[in-house]
Design an enzyme around this catalytic site. Structure first.
Site, short mmCIF file in Angstrom:
data_model
loop_
_atom_site.label_atom_id
_atom_site.label_comp_id
_atom_site.label_asym_id
_atom_site.label_seq_id
_atom_site.Cartn_x
_atom_site.Cartn_y
_atom_site.Cartn_z
N SER A 1 0.82 -1.20 0.00
CA SER A 1 0.00 0.00 0.00
C SER A 1 0.86 1.27 0.00
O SER A 1 1.60 1.52 -0.94
CB SER A 1 -0.95 -0.06 1.20
OG SER A 1 -1.85 0.99 1.16
N HIS B 1 -7.61 -5.23 0.35
CA HIS B 1 -6.39 -4.46 0.61
C HIS B 1 -5.58 -4.98 1.79
O HIS B 1 -4.35 -5.03 1.74
CB HIS B 1 -6.78 -3.00 0.85
CG HIS B 1 -5.67 -2.04 0.67
ND1 HIS B 1 -5.13 -1.77 -0.57
CD2 HIS B 1 -4.98 -1.29 1.54
CE1 HIS B 1 -4.15 -0.88 -0.44
NE2 HIS B 1 -4.04 -0.58 0.84
#
Ligand SMILES: *[C@@H]1O[C@H](CO)[C@@H](O)[C@H](O)[C@H]1NC(C)=O
Ligand SMILES: *[C@@H]1O[C@H](CO)[C@@H](O)[C@H](O)[C@H]1NC(C)=O
Length: 433
Positions: free
Chosen positions: A192, A398
């Site tokens: 990320s 995610h």
């Protein structure tokens, strides 16, 4: 099975543009045959130990290193120099893998899930020398030679975004890790914001490309035009005012206030199936949630370490990217301020073509922050994109890259194969076309 309704993104079929494909059947078979998880022997204890203590608890070798950046931030790095059960001879030179965490996360996120599940342990057992960075402002790097993070009405400590993390923190930590390990180059794995900051570093300071053998981006975040995170989308239109209002009020650290949690929580938690702790954790409100890969038993350990702190400006900078649909440096708020800092009225774009490190992107269909179309655009603009891998599970989200039950079989094993091939220089780019 329930899946966070907000996270169901249009499951566009994407043709893989990459080589060294592991056939999906083989991955599924591996999942069934070899799946064993050891996780934690006591989640509450794990929640209360810090990262080095946690590593030591599971009898892995651990070193703590601190570096000071040119602008005074004192950063703490955690190293697992060799394995516990395999590749466990000290002082034998091993290829270095540098791990960099995401927004509101820390080095702990690469170890929380425990031996044989968490990436840092798996890599150490596979024969790598693991260095984990911590960005300025998080639990381990909340220190400065002069500035006080807790100063009242003075937010100077917090005047940074992931631009500074990529432009200053990463080069400082990478130089240090190379120096101590005696290597000239290393492999980089980012999750990320750990990918965002890498793209910042290698575009603003292209000389760092030659220090990276290969880069593996888990949930790559650069372009965010198609972002579906409820919280970030809510913040995006107000990105600049949130930063300036917070600064006026003397707040620089992003402290998830109950107001923000209520707004975002309402969107995510109307469904009774989502249990309460998820709704009150800012990380899941930003990153989304996927029941299929979720180990509820482990959540107390996760919540003991995460969120780990960030500046308001990190959020605001992402908000600017969502609103502006471009990957640009931080907008200082006015043409004049931008001109003063960048010499141009608009913040410059990060020039992705300057990134000549071989880059591998790992992405999925249901990631609210790394949408397939944004990942495709990133891939097409990078200076040397080598492989693009869609995780073969539609609901993979995610945060599953760090906490997912099957992250090893679905993602890490492939990353390790790629690192090995790149390290031995046996990766054949011709296979890729
Ligand atoms: C979830 O975590 C617990 C505690 O560490 C572990 O015993 C269990 O095997 C994990 N469950 C799955 C499905 O992996
Ligand atoms: C590398 O290490 C040496 C000795 O440990 C030290 O003197 C030097 O300043 C270090 N260089 C960097 C860039 O960290």
């Amino acid at each position: 099975m329930f899946r966070g309704r907000l996270l169901v993104v249009v499951a566009t079929y994407v043709a893989l543009a990459a080589a060294v494909e592991i056939p999906q059947d083989a991955i599924i078979k591996d999942l069934i045959d070899n799946f064993e998880s050891r996780y934690s022997d006591n989640v509450i204890e794990d929640a209360n130990l810090n990262a080095p203590e946690l590593i030591a608890k599971y009898r892995y070798p651990v070193e703590v290193h601190t570096v000071t950046t040119e602008d005074g931030y004192i950063l703490e790095m955690h190293r697992i120099p060799y394995g516990r059960d395999a590749n466990n001879v000290p002082n034998r030179k091993k290829p270095v893998v540098f791990l960099m965490h995401g927004l509101l996360m820390s080095s702990a996120d690469f170890i929380i899930m425990g031996p044989s599940s968490a990436l840092a342990y798996i890599l150490a057992e596979e024969g790598f020398d693991i260095w984990m960075g911590n960005a300025r402002g998080n639990t381990y790097s909340r220190k400065h030679v002069r500035l006080n993070p807790d100063a009242l009405l003075n937010t100077d400590f917090w005047k940074f975004s992931w631009d500074e993390i990529g432009n200053i923190d990463l080069p400082t930590m990478i130089d240090y890790a190379l120096n101590v390990s005696g290597h000239e180059r290393l492999h980089y794995v980012g999750h990320s914001q750990g990918t965002t900051s890498f793209f910042v570093m290698t575009s603003l300071r292209p000389e760092y490309n030659s220090k990276i053998i290969s880069m593996h981006a888990l949930a790559p975040v650069a372009y965010m035009a198609h972002n579906t995170s409820p919280l970030l989308n809510f913040l995006a239109p107000h990105a600049n005012s949130i930063e300036s209002i917070s600064a006026l009020m003397g707040i620089g650290e992003f402290l998830p206030s109950s107001a923000i949690l209520t707004i975002a929580g309402e969107a995510l938690c109307r469904d009774d199936v989502v249990f309460q702790p998820i709704c009150s954790n800012i990380l899941f409100l930003i990153g989304g949630w996927n029941e299929e890969e979720h180990n509820a038993t482990m959540m107390p350990a996760v919540f003991g370490h995460t969120p780990a702190g960030s500046s308001v400006r990190q959020l605001a900078h992402y908000g600017q990217g969502i609103a502006g649909k471009e990957f640009r440096r931080y907008d200082q708020g006015s043409s004049l301020s931008n001109y003063r800092v960048y010499g141009s009225f608009k913040p410059p774009r990060y020039d992705l073509s300057k990134i000549t490190t071989p880059v591998f992107l790992h992405y999925s269909d249901s990631d609210p922050l790394a949408h397939v179309e944004d990942v495709n655009r990133l891939f097409s603009e990078l200076g040397r994109p080598i492989g693009k891998f869609r995780v073969p599970m539609a609901s993979f989200s995610h945060l599953d890259y760090t906490y997912g039950i099957h992250a090893k079989a679905l993602v890490y094993d492939r990353v390790i194969n790629l690192i090995r091939a790149m390290d031995a220089n046996t990766f054949n780019e011709m296979d890729n076309n």
